[in-house]
Enzyme design. Structure first.
Site: not given
Ligand code: ZN
Length: 247
Positions: A38, A113, A152, A185, A196
């Protein structure tokens, strides 16, 4: 089809008027889990539509680096790694919306949020004569998100991002551009990615329900190729403007 970007670039004043009318008083809010793309889409369409892309994270960092009154309050909180309180974030949003470039609409990325933030934002928008926001929920199947996020790897030298599934480096573990070592990461490890995504789901479900009840919620299939998602967003925008009789 989005006629607008092409038309706006053809000529000067007439196109500018049309552009102003097209984008009048329109707040877009992009919601989506990590890995849904997004932020990337917000940047792309902000440029195409001529609206500012507002990320509260960027706004906070800017306030801190400029040493504004809000920045001075936010700085120690951010340095402690704590969440900046709602009232501070909302104050910052209000100040940002008073800038001239936000007068005809803007795109929020990653804000609000929480329900209290959404309710406050509603009041802020109404107070400034904005219509109901267009809220776009970026929907992606969890297995695709896990693949995107857990694949990633980031260059430890130049920050280049690779995806071992979809955009791998020529030599595994080594950056094509500068030969830097690629690292994952901690957030992108497969076991953390699921957590997450679940946390996002828990936090955001009430928010999507809130906007659905307002009749403001739209969905895009964010598992599609980037160019198709951009096209879907343009369609949503056109529909919203048609509803308002603003076309
Ligand atoms: Zn590199």
């Amino acid at each position: 089809m989005d006629l607008f970007p092409a038309a706006a670039s053809v000529c000067g004043v007439g196109a500018a008027d049309w552009r102003l009318r097209m984008s009048l008083n329109r707040a877009f809010i992009f919601l989506g889990p990590p890995g849904a793309g997004k932020g990337t889409q917000a940047k792309r369409v902000a440029q195409q539509w001529g609206l500012p892309h507002l990320s509260t994270g960027d706004m906070l960092r800017e306030a801190v680096s400029q040493g504004s009154a809000l920045g001075k309050i936010a700085k120690p909180i951010m340095e402690r790694g704590e969440l900046v309180p709602d009232d501070l974030v909302l104050k910052m949003v209000e100040e940002r919306l008073d800038r001239k470039d936000a007068a005809n609409g803007f795109i929020f990325d990653g804000f609000p949020r929480t329900i209290p933030q959404a309710e406050e934002l509603d009041a802020i928008l109404e107070g400034r004569g904005f219509g109901k926001p267009v809220v776009v929920d970026f929907v992606v199947a969890p297995d695709i998100l896990v693949r995107r996020l857990s694949g990633r790897w980031t260059c430890s030298v130049g920050g280049e991002i690779y995806n071992v599934h979809d955009a791998p480096p020529k030599v595994p573990g080594v950056c094509d551009r500068d030969g830097g070592k690629l690292v994952q990461r901690p957030d992108d490890r497969p076991e953390v990615v699921m957590e997450r995504l679940e946390a996002y789901e828990r936090q955001t479900k009430p928010l999507t329900d809130f906007y659905r009840k307002l009749g403001a919620l739209e969905q895009v299939d964010a598992s599609l190729p980037m160019v198709d998602v951009t096209g879907a967003l343009a369609n949503i925008r056109q529909r919203a403007q048609g509803r308002d009789g603003r076309l």
